[in-house]
Scaffold this motif. Structure first.
Motif, PDB file in Angstrom:
ATOM      1  N   PRO A 382      -1.441  -3.970  -7.583  1.00 61.28           N
ATOM      2  CA  PRO A 382      -2.044  -5.114  -6.893  1.00 61.28           C
ATOM      3  C   PRO A 382      -2.071  -4.918  -5.385  1.00 61.28           C
ATOM      4  CG  PRO A 382      -0.359  -5.828  -8.469  1.00 61.28           C
ATOM      5  CD  PRO A 382      -0.233  -4.348  -8.351  1.00 61.28           C
ATOM      6  N   GLU A 383      -3.040  -5.543  -4.742  1.00 58.54           N
ATOM      7  CA  GLU A 383      -3.193  -5.428  -3.298  1.00 58.54           C
ATOM      8  C   GLU A 383      -1.954  -5.923  -2.555  1.00 58.54           C
ATOM      9  OE1 GLU A 383      -5.937  -7.559   0.134  1.00 58.54           O
ATOM     10  OE2 GLU A 383      -6.821  -7.156  -1.829  1.00 58.54           O
ATOM     11  N   TRP A 384      -1.321  -6.993  -3.056  1.00 57.27           N
ATOM     12  CA  TRP A 384      -0.197  -7.589  -2.340  1.00 57.27           C
ATOM     13  C   TRP A 384       1.045  -6.709  -2.347  1.00 57.27           C
ATOM     14  CZ3 TRP A 384       4.183  -8.363  -5.288  1.00 57.27           C
ATOM     15  CH2 TRP A 384       4.023  -8.478  -6.666  1.00 57.27           C
ATOM     16  N   MET A 385       1.034  -5.633  -3.164  1.00 59.68           N
ATOM     17  CA  MET A 385       2.220  -4.786  -3.279  1.00 59.68           C
ATOM     18  C   MET A 385       2.270  -3.661  -2.257  1.00 59.68           C
ATOM     19  SD  MET A 385       3.211  -4.238  -7.242  1.00 59.68           S
ATOM     20  CE  MET A 385       4.513  -3.146  -6.683  1.00 59.68           C
ATOM     21  N   SER A 386       1.436  -3.707  -1.227  1.00 61.85           N
ATOM     22  CA  SER A 386       1.432  -2.607  -0.257  1.00 61.85           C
ATOM     23  C   SER A 386       2.784  -2.452   0.435  1.00 61.85           C
ATOM     24  CB  SER A 386       0.335  -2.829   0.787  1.00 61.85           C
ATOM     25  OG  SER A 386       0.571  -4.014   1.515  1.00 61.85           O
ATOM     26  N   PHE A 387       3.611  -3.508   0.456  1.00 63.12           N
ATOM     27  CA  PHE A 387       4.931  -3.432   1.084  1.00 63.12           C
ATOM     28  C   PHE A 387       5.927  -2.639   0.247  1.00 63.12           C
ATOM     29  CE2 PHE A 387       5.511  -6.715  -2.027  1.00 63.12           C
ATOM     30  CZ  PHE A 387       6.841  -6.613  -2.410  1.00 63.12           C
ATOM     31  N   TYR A 388       5.621  -2.439  -1.051  1.00 61.41           N
ATOM     32  CA  TYR A 388       6.626  -1.878  -1.946  1.00 61.41           C
ATOM     33  C   TYR A 388       6.557  -0.356  -1.965  1.00 61.41           C
ATOM     34  CZ  TYR A 388       9.453  -1.079  -6.117  1.00 61.41           C
ATOM     35  OH  TYR A 388      10.422  -0.638  -6.991  1.00 61.41           O
ATOM     36  N   GLY A 389       7.480   0.243  -1.245  1.00 62.46           N
ATOM     37  CA  GLY A 389       7.612   1.687  -1.230  1.00 62.46           C
ATOM     38  C   GLY A 389       9.063   2.057  -1.414  1.00 62.46           C
TER      39      GLY A 389
END
Length: 500
Positions: A382-389
Protein backbone atom coordinates in the motif's frame (compact mmCIF):
# COMPACT_ATOMS: atom_id res chain seq x y z
CA UNK A 1 -22.37 6.93 7.41
CA UNK A 2 -22.41 8.99 4.27
CA UNK A 3 -24.59 8.08 1.37
CA UNK A 4 -23.63 8.31 -2.28
CA UNK A 5 -25.63 9.04 -5.38
CA UNK A 6 -23.97 7.66 -8.48
CA UNK A 7 -24.71 8.05 -12.15
CA UNK A 8 -22.77 6.69 -15.07
CA UNK A 9 -23.93 9.01 -17.84
CA UNK A 10 -20.37 10.04 -18.65
CA UNK A 11 -17.34 7.78 -18.96
CA UNK A 12 -14.50 8.17 -16.45
CA UNK A 13 -11.40 9.94 -17.77
CA UNK A 14 -8.63 8.06 -15.97
CA UNK A 15 -5.04 9.14 -16.07
CA UNK A 16 -2.99 7.33 -18.70
CA UNK A 17 -0.37 5.11 -17.02
CA UNK A 18 3.25 5.99 -17.73
CA UNK A 19 4.39 2.61 -19.06
CA UNK A 20 7.75 3.94 -20.26
CA UNK A 21 8.70 5.07 -16.77
CA UNK A 22 7.45 1.81 -15.29
CA UNK A 23 9.67 -0.12 -17.70
CA UNK A 24 12.71 1.90 -16.63
CA UNK A 25 12.10 0.90 -13.01
CA UNK A 26 12.51 -2.74 -14.02
CA UNK A 27 12.52 -5.28 -11.19
CA UNK A 28 13.19 -2.73 -8.48
CA UNK A 29 10.41 -1.91 -6.02
CA UNK A 30 9.03 1.66 -6.02
CA UNK A 31 10.89 2.36 -2.77
CA UNK A 32 14.17 1.03 -4.16
CA UNK A 33 13.80 3.10 -7.32
CA UNK A 34 12.97 6.18 -5.22
CA UNK A 35 16.25 5.66 -3.34
CA UNK A 36 18.10 5.70 -6.68
CA UNK A 37 16.35 8.96 -7.59
CA UNK A 38 17.42 10.57 -4.31
CA UNK A 39 21.00 9.36 -4.82
CA UNK A 40 21.06 10.76 -8.38
CA UNK A 41 19.76 14.08 -7.08
CA UNK A 42 22.61 14.31 -4.59
CA UNK A 43 25.08 13.64 -7.40
CA UNK A 44 24.03 16.83 -9.22
CA UNK A 45 23.34 18.97 -6.16
CA UNK A 46 19.53 18.75 -6.27
CA UNK A 47 17.27 18.12 -3.28
CA UNK A 48 14.24 15.88 -3.82
CA UNK A 49 12.56 13.66 -1.24
CA UNK A 50 11.32 11.07 -3.66
CA UNK A 51 9.54 8.10 -2.11
CA UNK A 52 7.44 5.13 -3.20
CA UNK A 53 4.30 7.28 -3.24
CA UNK A 54 5.82 9.68 -5.75
CA UNK A 55 7.00 6.85 -8.03
CA UNK A 56 3.54 5.31 -7.88
CA UNK A 57 1.91 8.57 -8.90
CA UNK A 58 4.29 8.99 -11.84
CA UNK A 59 3.63 5.46 -13.07
CA UNK A 60 -0.13 5.90 -12.65
CA UNK A 61 0.03 8.98 -14.88
CA UNK A 62 -1.05 11.39 -12.14
CA UNK A 63 2.13 13.42 -12.64
CA UNK A 64 2.12 14.12 -16.37
CA UNK A 65 5.19 16.35 -16.22
CA UNK A 66 7.65 16.54 -13.30
CA UNK A 67 8.79 19.79 -11.74
CA UNK A 68 12.10 21.21 -12.88
CA UNK A 69 14.14 19.66 -10.06
CA UNK A 70 12.83 16.17 -10.82
CA UNK A 71 13.30 16.80 -14.56
CA UNK A 72 16.99 17.50 -14.05
CA UNK A 73 17.38 14.39 -11.89
CA UNK A 74 15.58 12.08 -14.35
CA UNK A 75 17.59 13.39 -17.30
CA UNK A 76 20.76 12.85 -15.29
CA UNK A 77 19.72 9.28 -14.50
CA UNK A 78 18.93 8.51 -18.14
CA UNK A 79 21.39 10.53 -20.26
CA UNK A 80 20.47 11.05 -23.88
CA UNK A 81 16.74 10.69 -23.25
CA UNK A 82 14.09 13.39 -23.28
CA UNK A 83 11.06 13.80 -21.04
CA UNK A 84 9.00 12.32 -23.85
CA UNK A 85 11.25 9.24 -23.88
CA UNK A 86 10.52 8.86 -20.15
CA UNK A 87 6.78 8.88 -20.80
CA UNK A 88 6.06 12.47 -19.73
CA UNK A 89 4.04 15.09 -21.57
CA UNK A 90 5.66 18.38 -22.55
CA UNK A 91 5.38 21.13 -19.98
CA UNK A 92 3.52 23.40 -22.38
CA UNK A 93 0.83 20.81 -23.09
CA UNK A 94 0.32 20.08 -19.39
CA UNK A 95 0.05 23.73 -18.44
CA UNK A 96 -1.93 24.59 -21.59
CA UNK A 97 0.02 27.81 -22.23
CA UNK A 98 1.68 27.25 -25.59
CA UNK A 99 -1.45 25.71 -27.06
CA UNK A 100 -3.61 28.65 -26.10
CA UNK A 101 -1.04 31.15 -27.36
CA UNK A 102 -0.86 29.47 -30.75
CA UNK A 103 -4.58 29.16 -31.35
CA UNK A 104 -6.07 32.01 -29.35
CA UNK A 105 -8.71 31.75 -26.65
CA UNK A 106 -11.53 30.68 -28.97
CA UNK A 107 -9.76 28.01 -30.98
CA UNK A 108 -11.19 24.48 -30.84
CA UNK A 109 -9.22 21.58 -29.43
CA UNK A 110 -8.54 20.15 -32.86
CA UNK A 111 -6.95 23.39 -34.09
CA UNK A 112 -4.53 23.34 -31.15
CA UNK A 113 -2.72 20.24 -32.20
CA UNK A 114 -5.21 17.44 -31.55
CA UNK A 115 -5.36 16.77 -27.83
CA UNK A 116 -7.32 19.06 -25.55
CA UNK A 117 -5.17 21.16 -23.20
CA UNK A 118 -4.99 19.87 -19.66
CA UNK A 119 -6.29 23.03 -18.05
CA UNK A 120 -9.39 23.52 -20.20
CA UNK A 121 -10.39 19.84 -20.10
CA UNK A 122 -10.12 19.53 -16.32
CA UNK A 123 -11.66 22.96 -15.70
CA UNK A 124 -14.72 22.02 -17.74
CA UNK A 125 -15.20 18.82 -15.78
CA UNK A 126 -14.95 20.80 -12.52
CA UNK A 127 -17.53 23.27 -13.77
CA UNK A 128 -19.88 20.41 -14.58
CA UNK A 129 -19.81 19.23 -10.95
CA UNK A 130 -19.31 22.73 -9.44
CA UNK A 131 -18.95 21.53 -5.86
CA UNK A 132 -18.88 24.62 -3.59
CA UNK A 133 -16.38 23.17 -1.11
CA UNK A 134 -13.58 22.39 -3.53
CA UNK A 135 -14.14 23.87 -6.99
CA UNK A 136 -11.38 26.48 -6.98
CA UNK A 137 -9.28 24.41 -4.60
CA UNK A 138 -9.28 21.41 -6.91
CA UNK A 139 -7.71 23.61 -9.57
CA UNK A 140 -5.03 24.49 -7.05
CA UNK A 141 -4.61 20.82 -6.17
CA UNK A 142 -4.00 19.97 -9.82
CA UNK A 143 -1.43 22.74 -9.98
CA UNK A 144 0.35 21.34 -6.95
CA UNK A 145 0.40 17.85 -8.45
CA UNK A 146 1.59 18.88 -11.92
CA UNK A 147 3.63 22.04 -11.34
CA UNK A 148 5.35 21.49 -7.99
CA UNK A 149 5.30 18.45 -5.75
CA UNK A 150 5.46 18.82 -1.98
CA UNK A 151 8.37 16.38 -1.79
CA UNK A 152 11.07 18.78 -0.55
CA UNK A 153 10.97 21.17 -3.56
CA UNK A 154 14.34 22.50 -4.60
CA UNK A 155 14.87 25.73 -2.72
CA UNK A 156 16.41 27.57 -5.69
CA UNK A 157 13.66 26.77 -8.15
CA UNK A 158 11.35 29.77 -8.75
CA UNK A 159 8.17 27.73 -9.06
CA UNK A 160 8.88 25.78 -5.90
CA UNK A 161 10.52 28.42 -3.75
CA UNK A 162 7.40 30.31 -2.74
CA UNK A 163 5.49 27.38 -1.23
CA UNK A 164 8.50 25.74 0.42
CA UNK A 165 9.51 29.08 1.92
CA UNK A 166 6.00 29.69 3.22
CA UNK A 167 5.96 26.28 4.90
CA UNK A 168 9.44 26.74 6.36
CA UNK A 169 8.66 30.18 7.79
CA UNK A 170 5.23 29.05 9.02
CA UNK A 171 6.71 26.22 11.03
CA UNK A 172 9.49 28.35 12.52
CA UNK A 173 7.06 31.09 13.60
CA UNK A 174 3.82 29.31 14.33
CA UNK A 175 4.48 25.63 14.86
CA UNK A 176 2.83 22.62 13.31
CA UNK A 177 -0.67 24.10 13.22
CA UNK A 178 0.47 26.93 10.97
CA UNK A 179 2.37 24.51 8.76
CA UNK A 180 -0.78 22.44 8.35
CA UNK A 181 -2.78 25.51 7.39
CA UNK A 182 -0.17 26.58 4.85
CA UNK A 183 0.03 23.13 3.29
CA UNK A 184 -3.64 22.17 3.32
CA UNK A 185 -5.26 25.50 2.50
CA UNK A 186 -4.39 25.33 -1.23
CA UNK A 187 -6.39 22.12 -1.46
CA UNK A 188 -9.55 23.88 -0.32
CA UNK A 189 -10.77 20.93 1.73
CA UNK A 190 -12.25 23.14 4.41
CA UNK A 191 -15.70 23.63 5.88
CA UNK A 192 -15.83 27.34 6.48
CA UNK A 193 -19.00 29.37 6.95
CA UNK A 194 -19.17 30.41 3.30
CA UNK A 195 -19.05 26.82 2.12
CA UNK A 196 -21.61 25.73 4.69
CA UNK A 197 -24.13 28.28 3.43
CA UNK A 198 -24.22 26.72 -0.06
CA UNK A 199 -25.89 23.39 -0.72
CA UNK A 200 -23.34 20.72 -1.74
CA UNK A 201 -23.30 19.34 -5.28
CA UNK A 202 -22.11 15.96 -6.48
CA UNK A 203 -18.36 15.48 -6.51
CA UNK A 204 -16.21 14.51 -9.48
CA UNK A 205 -12.65 13.52 -10.31
CA UNK A 206 -11.06 16.85 -9.22
CA UNK A 207 -12.56 16.56 -5.75
CA UNK A 208 -11.31 12.98 -5.41
CA UNK A 209 -7.83 14.12 -6.47
CA UNK A 210 -7.88 16.97 -3.95
CA UNK A 211 -8.86 14.54 -1.20
CA UNK A 212 -6.06 12.12 -2.08
CA UNK A 213 -3.55 14.97 -2.13
CA UNK A 214 -4.70 16.09 1.33
CA UNK A 215 -3.87 12.62 2.68
CA UNK A 216 -0.38 12.75 1.13
CA UNK A 217 0.36 16.20 2.52
CA UNK A 218 -0.77 15.32 6.04
CA UNK A 219 1.43 12.22 6.04
CA UNK A 220 4.39 14.20 4.75
CA UNK A 221 3.99 16.90 7.40
CA UNK A 222 3.67 14.29 10.14
CA UNK A 223 6.83 12.53 8.94
CA UNK A 224 8.76 15.77 9.22
CA UNK A 225 7.23 17.58 12.17
CA UNK A 226 5.11 15.23 14.29
CA UNK A 227 1.43 15.38 15.16
CA UNK A 228 1.04 18.15 17.71
CA UNK A 229 -0.54 21.20 16.10
CA UNK A 230 -1.51 19.33 12.94
CA UNK A 231 -4.50 17.51 14.40
CA UNK A 232 -6.97 20.38 14.72
CA UNK A 233 -6.11 21.71 11.26
CA UNK A 234 -6.45 18.30 9.65
CA UNK A 235 -9.93 17.79 11.09
CA UNK A 236 -11.39 20.37 8.68
CA UNK A 237 -10.41 18.46 5.51
CA UNK A 238 -11.90 15.34 7.10
CA UNK A 239 -15.23 17.06 7.66
CA UNK A 240 -15.16 18.26 4.06
CA UNK A 241 -14.40 14.73 2.86
CA UNK A 242 -17.51 13.34 4.50
CA UNK A 243 -19.52 16.26 3.15
CA UNK A 244 -18.41 15.13 -0.31
CA UNK A 245 -19.62 11.60 0.43
CA UNK A 246 -22.99 12.92 1.61
CA UNK A 247 -23.33 14.94 -1.59
CA UNK A 248 -22.74 11.88 -3.77
CA UNK A 249 -20.52 11.42 -6.80
CA UNK A 250 -20.92 11.73 -10.54
CA UNK A 251 -19.70 8.16 -11.25
CA UNK A 252 -19.18 4.91 -9.38
CA UNK A 253 -15.42 4.99 -9.89
CA UNK A 254 -15.30 8.47 -8.37
CA UNK A 255 -17.48 7.34 -5.47
CA UNK A 256 -15.05 4.49 -4.80
CA UNK A 257 -12.11 6.91 -4.79
CA UNK A 258 -13.94 9.27 -2.46
CA UNK A 259 -14.76 6.51 0.02
CA UNK A 260 -11.20 5.18 -0.03
CA UNK A 261 -9.79 8.70 0.29
CA UNK A 262 -12.12 9.62 3.14
CA UNK A 263 -11.21 6.41 4.96
CA UNK A 264 -7.47 7.00 4.54
CA UNK A 265 -7.90 10.62 5.65
CA UNK A 266 -9.80 9.44 8.75
CA UNK A 267 -6.89 7.12 9.58
CA UNK A 268 -4.35 9.91 9.04
CA UNK A 269 -6.28 12.30 11.28
CA UNK A 270 -6.74 9.47 13.78
CA UNK A 271 -2.98 8.94 13.83
CA UNK A 272 -2.41 12.65 14.51
CA UNK A 273 -4.79 12.36 17.48
CA UNK A 274 -3.09 9.12 18.58
CA UNK A 275 0.43 10.54 18.43
CA UNK A 276 -0.61 13.69 20.30
CA UNK A 277 -2.18 11.71 23.14
CA UNK A 278 -5.86 12.12 22.22
CA UNK A 279 -6.66 8.42 22.38
CA UNK A 280 -10.47 8.73 22.46
CA UNK A 281 -10.45 10.92 19.35
CA UNK A 282 -8.10 8.50 17.62
CA UNK A 283 -10.33 5.54 18.42
CA UNK A 284 -13.33 7.37 16.94
CA UNK A 285 -11.49 8.22 13.70
CA UNK A 286 -10.19 4.67 13.28
CA UNK A 287 -13.71 3.31 13.84
CA UNK A 288 -15.02 5.70 11.17
CA UNK A 289 -12.43 4.42 8.71
CA UNK A 290 -13.26 0.81 9.55
CA UNK A 291 -16.97 1.45 9.02
CA UNK A 292 -16.23 3.03 5.63
CA UNK A 293 -14.10 0.02 4.67
CA UNK A 294 -16.79 -2.45 5.70
CA UNK A 295 -19.52 -0.49 3.91
CA UNK A 296 -17.62 -0.41 0.61
CA UNK A 297 -15.96 -3.84 0.84
CA UNK A 298 -12.44 -2.38 0.78
CA UNK A 299 -10.03 -4.95 2.33
CA UNK A 300 -6.98 -2.67 1.99
CA UNK A 301 -8.66 0.12 3.95
CA UNK A 302 -9.97 -2.41 6.48
CA UNK A 303 -6.47 -3.81 7.05
CA UNK A 304 -5.09 -0.29 7.53
CA UNK A 305 -7.82 0.67 10.00
CA UNK A 306 -7.31 -2.51 12.06
CA UNK A 307 -3.53 -1.98 11.92
CA UNK A 308 -3.81 1.44 13.53
CA UNK A 309 -6.47 0.23 15.96
CA UNK A 310 -4.04 -2.44 17.17
CA UNK A 311 -1.30 0.13 17.67
CA UNK A 312 -3.67 2.42 19.58
CA UNK A 313 -4.90 -0.44 21.79
CA UNK A 314 -1.34 -1.31 22.72
CA UNK A 315 -0.52 2.28 23.65
CA UNK A 316 -3.78 2.65 25.57
CA UNK A 317 -3.00 -0.38 27.76
CA UNK A 318 -5.40 -2.81 26.08
CA UNK A 319 -2.98 -5.49 24.85
CA UNK A 320 -5.55 -8.21 24.29
CA UNK A 321 -7.52 -5.90 22.01
CA UNK A 322 -4.24 -5.11 20.23
CA UNK A 323 -3.71 -8.81 19.49
CA UNK A 324 -7.27 -9.28 18.22
CA UNK A 325 -7.18 -6.17 16.03
CA UNK A 326 -3.80 -7.17 14.54
CA UNK A 327 -5.08 -10.65 13.76
CA UNK A 328 -8.21 -9.17 12.14
CA UNK A 329 -5.97 -6.92 10.05
CA UNK A 330 -3.97 -9.94 8.88
CA UNK A 331 -7.15 -11.73 7.79
CA UNK A 332 -8.23 -8.67 5.78
CA UNK A 333 -4.76 -8.23 4.26
CA UNK A 334 -4.18 -11.87 3.28
CA UNK A 335 -5.65 -11.61 -0.25
CA UNK A 336 -3.83 -8.33 -1.02
CA UNK A 337 -0.51 -10.04 -1.76
CA UNK A 338 1.76 -7.69 0.22
CA UNK A 339 4.34 -9.50 2.36
CA UNK A 340 5.52 -6.18 3.81
CA UNK A 341 2.00 -5.34 4.98
CA UNK A 342 1.66 -8.74 6.66
CA UNK A 343 5.07 -8.19 8.25
CA UNK A 344 3.95 -4.89 9.81
CA UNK A 345 0.73 -6.48 11.04
CA UNK A 346 2.69 -9.31 12.64
CA UNK A 347 4.69 -6.66 14.50
CA UNK A 348 1.45 -5.10 15.71
CA UNK A 349 0.45 -8.52 17.03
CA UNK A 350 3.85 -8.93 18.68
CA UNK A 351 3.33 -5.65 20.52
CA UNK A 352 0.06 -6.95 21.93
CA UNK A 353 1.65 -10.21 23.09
CA UNK A 354 4.43 -8.24 24.76
CA UNK A 355 1.82 -6.19 26.61
CA UNK A 356 0.30 -9.44 27.86
CA UNK A 357 3.79 -10.54 29.04
CA UNK A 358 3.53 -13.51 26.67
CA UNK A 359 7.15 -13.83 25.59
CA UNK A 360 6.54 -16.93 23.48
CA UNK A 361 3.67 -15.36 21.55
CA UNK A 362 5.74 -12.20 21.03
CA UNK A 363 8.79 -14.10 19.76
CA UNK A 364 6.69 -16.13 17.33
CA UNK A 365 5.07 -12.99 15.91
CA UNK A 366 8.47 -11.27 15.63
CA UNK A 367 9.92 -14.23 13.75
CA UNK A 368 6.97 -14.18 11.37
CA UNK A 369 7.38 -10.43 10.85
CA UNK A 370 11.08 -10.84 10.04
CA UNK A 371 10.47 -13.68 7.58
CA UNK A 372 7.77 -11.74 5.76
CA UNK A 373 9.92 -8.61 5.67
CA UNK A 374 12.77 -10.49 4.01
CA UNK A 375 10.54 -11.34 1.05
CA UNK A 376 11.06 -7.75 -0.02
CA UNK A 377 8.85 -5.03 -1.43
CA UNK A 378 6.28 -5.51 -4.17
CA UNK A 379 3.84 -3.50 -6.25
CA UNK A 380 1.09 -4.75 -3.93
CA UNK A 381 2.46 -2.76 -0.98
CA UNK A 382 0.00 0.00 0.00
CA UNK A 383 1.01 3.59 -0.64
CA UNK A 384 0.76 4.51 3.06
CA UNK A 385 3.45 1.95 3.96
CA UNK A 386 6.35 3.97 2.53
CA UNK A 387 7.53 4.57 6.13
CA UNK A 388 7.98 0.84 6.76
CA UNK A 389 11.55 -0.18 6.17
CA UNK A 390 14.32 -1.82 8.14
CA UNK A 391 14.48 1.10 10.59
CA UNK A 392 10.80 0.77 11.51
CA UNK A 393 11.16 -3.00 11.83
CA UNK A 394 14.01 -2.51 14.30
CA UNK A 395 12.15 0.24 16.16
CA UNK A 396 8.99 -1.80 16.67
CA UNK A 397 10.99 -4.82 17.80
CA UNK A 398 12.80 -2.57 20.29
CA UNK A 399 9.44 -1.55 21.72
CA UNK A 400 8.45 -5.19 22.17
CA UNK A 401 11.63 -6.06 24.10
CA UNK A 402 11.26 -2.91 26.17
CA UNK A 403 7.71 -3.89 27.13
CA UNK A 404 9.01 -7.33 28.13
CA UNK A 405 11.72 -5.70 30.26
CA UNK A 406 14.66 -6.97 28.20
CA UNK A 407 16.46 -3.61 28.15
CA UNK A 408 19.67 -4.88 26.58
CA UNK A 409 17.91 -6.27 23.52
CA UNK A 410 15.64 -3.24 23.37
CA UNK A 411 18.53 -0.75 23.33
CA UNK A 412 20.37 -2.77 20.67
CA UNK A 413 17.39 -2.68 18.29
CA UNK A 414 16.59 0.98 19.07
CA UNK A 415 20.18 1.97 18.25
CA UNK A 416 19.94 0.17 14.91
CA UNK A 417 16.61 1.86 14.16
CA UNK A 418 18.00 5.35 14.73
CA UNK A 419 21.09 4.59 12.65
CA UNK A 420 19.12 3.13 9.72
CA UNK A 421 16.40 5.77 9.50
CA UNK A 422 16.33 7.96 6.39
CA UNK A 423 17.18 11.56 7.46
CA UNK A 424 13.97 12.69 5.74
CA UNK A 425 11.88 11.15 8.56
CA UNK A 426 12.92 13.53 11.33
CA UNK A 427 10.11 12.49 13.63
CA UNK A 428 11.08 8.82 13.48
CA UNK A 429 14.73 9.59 14.20
CA UNK A 430 13.61 11.47 17.32
CA UNK A 431 11.25 8.62 18.27
CA UNK A 432 13.84 5.85 17.93
CA UNK A 433 16.47 7.88 19.76
CA UNK A 434 14.02 8.58 22.59
CA UNK A 435 13.34 4.85 22.80
CA UNK A 436 17.10 4.25 22.93
CA UNK A 437 17.55 6.80 25.72
CA UNK A 438 14.86 5.18 27.84
CA UNK A 439 16.17 1.65 27.29
CA UNK A 440 19.72 2.69 28.17
CA UNK A 441 18.53 4.44 31.31
CA UNK A 442 16.65 1.36 32.50
CA UNK A 443 19.57 -0.87 31.54
CA UNK A 444 21.76 1.07 33.95
CA UNK A 445 23.82 3.16 31.48
CA UNK A 446 22.87 6.70 32.53
CA UNK A 447 25.65 8.57 30.71
CA UNK A 448 24.74 7.00 27.35
CA UNK A 449 21.07 7.56 28.06
CA UNK A 450 21.66 11.26 28.74
CA UNK A 451 23.67 11.59 25.54
CA UNK A 452 20.83 10.06 23.50
CA UNK A 453 18.28 12.20 25.33
CA UNK A 454 20.18 15.37 24.45
CA UNK A 455 20.13 14.36 20.78
CA UNK A 456 16.35 14.06 20.96
CA UNK A 457 16.01 17.46 22.63
CA UNK A 458 18.02 18.98 19.77
CA UNK A 459 15.49 17.55 17.30
CA UNK A 460 12.44 18.90 19.12
CA UNK A 461 12.89 22.27 17.45
CA UNK A 462 11.74 20.48 14.29
CA UNK A 463 9.39 17.84 15.72
CA UNK A 464 6.26 18.30 17.82
CA UNK A 465 5.08 15.00 19.29
CA UNK A 466 3.47 14.40 22.68
CA UNK A 467 4.51 10.76 22.43
CA UNK A 468 8.20 11.70 22.31
CA UNK A 469 7.81 14.30 25.06
CA UNK A 470 6.17 11.69 27.30
CA UNK A 471 8.96 9.20 26.62
CA UNK A 472 11.61 11.78 27.56
CA UNK A 473 9.75 12.61 30.76
CA UNK A 474 9.82 8.93 31.74
CA UNK A 475 13.54 8.74 30.97
CA UNK A 476 14.15 11.81 33.12
CA UNK A 477 12.41 10.16 36.08
CA UNK A 478 14.62 7.08 35.72
CA UNK A 479 17.77 9.24 35.53
CA UNK A 480 17.01 11.46 38.53
CA UNK A 481 19.01 9.29 40.99
CA UNK A 482 21.99 9.43 38.59
CA UNK A 483 22.29 13.20 38.34
CA UNK A 484 26.06 13.10 38.99
CA UNK A 485 26.74 10.83 36.01
CA UNK A 486 28.31 12.59 32.99
CA UNK A 487 25.73 14.50 30.96
CA UNK A 488 22.75 13.56 33.13
CA UNK A 489 22.40 16.93 34.89
CA UNK A 490 22.49 18.76 31.55
CA UNK A 491 19.83 16.48 30.09
CA UNK A 492 17.57 16.85 33.15
CA UNK A 493 17.90 20.64 33.17
CA UNK A 494 17.23 21.01 29.44
CA UNK A 495 14.33 18.56 29.54
CA UNK A 496 12.76 20.42 32.47
CA UNK A 497 13.25 23.80 30.75
CA UNK A 498 11.52 22.58 27.61
CA UNK A 499 8.49 21.33 29.54
CA UNK A 500 8.22 24.55 31.56
Amino acid sequence: MASSTVTSSQPERPARPNLAFRQLRGRRSPAEFAALVRRAAREIGERVSCDARYIGRVEAGEIRCPNYAYERVFLHMFPGRTLSDLGFASRSSVRGRAARTAAGPAGPAESRGGSEPYESRETREMEETHHPLVLQAARNSQDSQEQYELHEPHEKHPLNHEESDVLRRAFMTGGGATVAAAALAPLGLTTGAAAAERPPRRAGTPEAAALEEAVRRIRLLDDRHGADGLYRRAAAPLRAAYALLDAGATRQTTADRLHAGAGELAISVGWLAHDSGRFDDARSHYAEALATARMTGDPALEAHAFCNTAFLARDAGRPREAVRAAQAAQRAAQPLGSARLLSLLALREAGGWAGLADRTGCEQALARAQALFERGRSDADPEWMSFYGEAELEGLEAQCWSTLGDWRRASRHARRAARLQDPHFTRNIALYTAELADDLAREGRPDEAAEAGLRVLALLDQVQSSRIQTMLAGTARVLLPHRRAPGVAEFLDRQRARRA
